[in-house]
Design a protein around this motif. Structure first.
Motif, PDB file in Angstrom:
ATOM      1  N   TYR A 124       7.119   0.802   8.031  1.00  0.00           N
ATOM      2  CA  TYR A 124       6.837   1.375   6.717  1.00  0.00           C
ATOM      3  C   TYR A 124       8.156   1.768   6.070  1.00  0.00           C
ATOM      4  CZ  TYR A 124       7.351   5.191   9.948  1.00  0.00           C
ATOM      5  OH  TYR A 124       7.845   6.006  10.936  1.00  0.00           O
ATOM      6  N   ILE A 125       8.144   1.935   4.747  1.00  0.00           N
ATOM      7  CA  ILE A 125       9.353   2.325   4.015  1.00  0.00           C
ATOM      8  C   ILE A 125       9.242   3.806   3.663  1.00  0.00           C
ATOM      9  CG2 ILE A 125      10.711   1.960   1.905  1.00  0.00           C
ATOM     10  CD1 ILE A 125       9.486  -0.909   1.857  1.00  0.00           C
ATOM     11  N   ASP A 143       0.844  -1.198   0.000  1.00  0.00           N
ATOM     12  CA  ASP A 143       0.000   0.000   0.000  1.00  0.00           C
ATOM     13  C   ASP A 143       0.881   1.250   0.000  1.00  0.00           C
ATOM     14  OD1 ASP A 143      -2.343   1.431   0.019  1.00  0.00           O
ATOM     15  OD2 ASP A 143      -2.612   1.352   2.197  1.00  0.00           O
ATOM     16  N   VAL A 144       0.331   2.341  -0.519  1.00  0.00           N
ATOM     17  CA  VAL A 144       1.034   3.622  -0.462  1.00  0.00           C
ATOM     18  C   VAL A 144       0.177   4.552   0.393  1.00  0.00           C
ATOM     19  CG1 VAL A 144       2.079   5.484  -1.808  1.00  0.00           C
ATOM     20  CG2 VAL A 144       1.794   3.218  -2.833  1.00  0.00           C
ATOM     21  N   PHE A 183       5.476   3.657   2.056  1.00  0.00           N
ATOM     22  CA  PHE A 183       5.026   2.352   1.560  1.00  0.00           C
ATOM     23  C   PHE A 183       4.797   1.402   2.726  1.00  0.00           C
ATOM     24  CE2 PHE A 183       7.847   3.658  -2.077  1.00  0.00           C
ATOM     25  CZ  PHE A 183       6.822   3.890  -2.980  1.00  0.00           C
ATOM     26  N   LYS A 184       3.632   0.767   2.756  1.00  0.00           N
ATOM     27  CA  LYS A 184       3.422  -0.357   3.672  1.00  0.00           C
ATOM     28  C   LYS A 184       3.876  -1.609   2.924  1.00  0.00           C
ATOM     29  CE  LYS A 184       1.572  -0.019   7.173  1.00  0.00           C
ATOM     30  NZ  LYS A 184       2.276   0.245   8.458  1.00  0.00           N
ATOM     31  N   PHE A 185       4.290  -2.636   3.657  1.00  0.00           N
ATOM     32  CA  PHE A 185       4.845  -3.805   2.977  1.00  0.00           C
ATOM     33  C   PHE A 185       4.537  -5.094   3.729  1.00  0.00           C
ATOM     34  CE2 PHE A 185       8.121  -4.674   6.050  1.00  0.00           C
ATOM     35  CZ  PHE A 185       8.368  -3.444   6.635  1.00  0.00           C
ATOM     36  N   ALA A 186       4.734  -6.217   3.049  1.00  0.00           N
ATOM     37  CA  ALA A 186       4.679  -7.529   3.690  1.00  0.00           C
ATOM     38  C   ALA A 186       5.984  -8.231   3.371  1.00  0.00           C
ATOM     39  CB  ALA A 186       3.513  -8.335   3.141  1.00  0.00           C
ATOM     40  N   SER A 187       6.432  -9.143   4.257  1.00  0.00           N
ATOM     41  CA  SER A 187       7.661  -9.844   3.890  1.00  0.00           C
ATOM     42  C   SER A 187       7.347 -11.049   3.028  1.00  0.00           C
ATOM     43  CB  SER A 187       8.508 -10.214   5.104  1.00  0.00           C
ATOM     44  OG  SER A 187       7.705 -10.658   6.146  1.00  0.00           O
TER      45      SER A 187
END
Lengths: 339, 339
Positions: free
Chosen positions: A127-128, A70-71, A77-81
């Protein structure tokens, strides 16, 4: 080659950049190379001897990494591993997002409560940050579904090597070396995809080969730190490649393990047994392919795997490569045990 | 940007600032009539020529950065360490570091891979006293290279993010020093109404140590330049500032009410981007110490917003450094700041 491989990009599901590097290298000395529909890179090198044994070597190209989910409005940026990553190793790290740098961190220590400082952060709290001013600017750099890797350079230090993705660019690098030479066996080398998300690529890649033996070449866990009891150290760095007897995905084939041990002893190559049943690799799926394949895993011990700073020992890498080589030579000389 | 990169890639860990102080001394020599390092190790200088008939303004920024220190050397070249300054334990696993001993030694702070965690210890919180640095050397090999008490630098080279944003360790407070150096550059040919004194102090992160020993006898106003917290999704919105919001001017009992008001007016009049921060007591900066030196020193505090303070990935917008530099220059070059 190991430097080039570990610094390239190849998260499970998007292995093309690392696959391209391997393809360009291998085509210099092999002609039978193909990609299958999943992206596995399959290389065959025929023996010049009569009625040679058939051996499959397998190493996975993919590495653990992140996928953007997601942005946010503020431009993060949200993220998953992708694959198993402990969120602890993500904090205060840099990542590579489509060629740009981003950072992952947490609010300043000054803004935390004593309680918060004792709690591990879960992935959904992280988040990135690529320095984008807003969502619009961030979206021009990456979209949900784009992958990120750790920003970590190959570095030689002390007697060791630090890099990301040693699991399993080690195996890829060793197979490339092996493919440079001719062997007295019909040699199949599979560079597989999606090991880290459930041994997916090898399931497809090892079909239809029907080798006499399959050896999976890996980077495996090593926890030989001060204060850790000897029986919990899994492997020891500098003590040679590790043969797995049993892990969470498979039991090593006894006959093949005996052959590996015999070759190691005959040629004075140090080796060890992996002293843990935790973790699993492509051997788990290869050994149940096409009615069953005699399979074993040979691994280079790596401290801190699945983090940006995996550490391995150069001599373990060399001894792993040598053991595979003498195994192939001995196999050609002695033939299969059950001939 | 160049100067900031040079500053950020320098060491200067709290308590071990000598080398960095010397390089700052050199940088100041092109602007200053007199530059010296005082007994505590701080760099003190008079800008251009000192005139006994003029009032004096001190520009102050701390030069030290947080770090770690080696506390014990263990088997196989692993090191135990302690924090120098406020460090969040959670930001350390998988960090790359340099031990600054007789030689500079690369190392990593290890982290247990996810494979080796049992269900119950999954949330196991790792405290700094349980972490270790892996140097890749044996204990024997380390003997001539490093010793207990050597400082440890969190490695993270300066890097550019999107637009004017950059990330590095040590931007706290190399950003503040860069702002002062920029301001001096703007002032080098101006007619000055005040004497300008510069102090780059040591030991701020260890308890505002260096600021206590600056000679302030002739100082009529101190402008302290430091960093403040940048806004992030996980921090509370009040008291944190969006990167790019300009010079952050602090108000509260630590700062002179009237002069701070004039600084705000100057920013408004000159169209310099700025915002106001409120601190109801201790600002946690050197202003807190300087205010009570001598017969009391009037203080102004200007800050640059910074995300992820005290980590290896501190992030700022370089435009904010420029805003602070411009505001300093406008305030000190003339006007009625000190009526």
């Amino acid at each position: 080659m190991l430097k080039k491989l570990t610094e390239s990009f190849g998260v499970s599901g998007y292995e093309m950049p690392v696959a391209d590097i391997i393809y360009e290298e291998v085509k210099k000395f092999c002609t039978d190379i193909k990609f299958d529909n999943m992206g596995n890179l399959k290389v065959f090198k025929r023996s010049k001897t009569e009625l040679p044994p058939k051996v499959l070597l397998s190493a996975h190209m993919d590495e653990v990494g992140l996928i953007i989910t997601d942005v946010t409005e503020e431009g993060y940026f949200k993220f998953a591993s992708v694959g198993g990553i402990d969120p602890k190793v993500l904090i205060a790290q840099r990542v590579n997002v489509n060629g740009l740098k981003g950072v992952i961190s947490t609010k300043a220590v000054h803004l935390t409560t004593a309680e918060e400082r004792k709690q591990n952060l879960s992935e959904d709290k992280l988040y990135i940050d690529i320095g984008a001013k807003d969502k619009n600017e961030a979206q021009k750099v990456a979209k949900p579904g784009d992958y990120c890797v750790f920003d970590s350079k190959y570095t030689e230090f002390g007697n060791q090597i630090k890099a990301k993705a040693l699991d399993d660019r080690i195996g890829c690098a060793i197979m490339i070396e092996i493919l440079k030479k001719d062997w007295p066996v019909d040699l199949y080398c599979n560079f597989t995809v999606q090991e880290e998300v459930g041994l997916r690529g090898a399931r497809v890649a090892s079909r239809g080969i029907n080798p006499d033996y399959a050896v999976v070449i890996e980077g495996t866990t090593c926890n030989d730190l001060p204060g850790v009891e000897a029986n919990l150290r899994v492997t020891k760095i500098g003590a040679g490649p590790a043969i797995s007897i049993l892990d969470s995905a498979s039991k090593g084939n006894e006959e093949l393990i005996a052959l590996l041990e015999k070759s190691a002893t005959r040629h004075n190559i140090p080796y060890q047994f992996k002293a843990s049943t935790a973790g699993g690799n492509d051997a788990g799926t290869i050994c149940i392919t096409d009615g069953g394949i005699k399979t074993a895993s040979l691994s280079v011990p790596c401290r801190y795997i699945h983090s940006p700073v995996c550490v391995m020992n150069k001599s373990d890498f060399e001894n792993c490569r040598r053991l595979i080589e003498v195994f192939l030579e001995d196999m050609g000389k002695d033939g299969k045990i059950n001939d | 940007m160049e100067i900031l990169k040079k500053l950020a890639d320098n060491s200067g860990i709290s308590g071990y600032e000598n080398e960095f102080a010397k390089s700052l001394q050199k940088m100041l020599e092109s602007y200053c009539s007199q530059v010296e390092i005082n007994k505590t190790g701080s760099v003190v200088a008079n800008f251009r020529n000192y005139d006994d008939n003029k009032k004096t303004i001190l520009l102050e920024a701390h030069l030290d950065r947080i770090g770690l220190v080696v506390s014990e050397i263990l088997e196989n070249g692993f090191l135990k360490f302690k924090a120098l300054g406020g460090v969040d334990d959670r930001t350390l696993p998988a960090s790359e570091i340099y031990v600054l001993g007789k030689e500079s030694i690369f190392g990593v702070i290890g982290a247990l891979p996810p494979h080796l965690k049992s269900g119950s210890s999954d949330d196991g919180f790792v405290k700094i006293q349980d972490m270790m640095i892996d140097t890749g050397f044996s204990k024997e090999e380390l003997k001539d290279k490093i010793s207990v008490g050597d400082p440890v630098l969190l490695k993270c080279e300066f890097c550019e993010l999107l637009g004017s944003r950059v990330s590095s360790a040590a931007l706290d407070n190399r950003a503040g020093i860069a702002a002062i150096l920029c301001a001096l550059d703007m002032l080098k040919t101006e007619d000055l109404k005040y004497n300008i004194k510069i102090a780059f102090t040591v030991g701020e992160e260890l308890g505002l140590l260096g600021a206590r020993t600056i000679d302030c006898e002739d100082v009529d106003l101190a402008i302290v330049v430091d960093v403040t917290h940048g806004k992030t999704p996980d921090a509370k919105p009040e008291g944190t500032f969006v990167l790019g919001s300009g010079a952050i001017i602090c108000r509260g009992p630590n700062l002179d009410f009237g002069i701070t008001k004039k600084v705000i007016e100057t920013a408004e009049k000159q169209g310099i981007l700025h915002d106001i921060e409120v601190s109801a007591g201790n600002t946690g900066t050197n202003a807190w110490v300087i205010q009570t030196l001598e017969q009391g020193i009037r203080c102004v505090l200007l800050s640059i917003p910074l995300r992820y303070m005290h980590t290896a990935v501190e992030t700022i917008d370089t435009d904010d450094v420029k805003s602070v530099a411009k505001l300093i220059a406008e305030c000190v070059k003339g006007g009625d700041l000190l009526a």
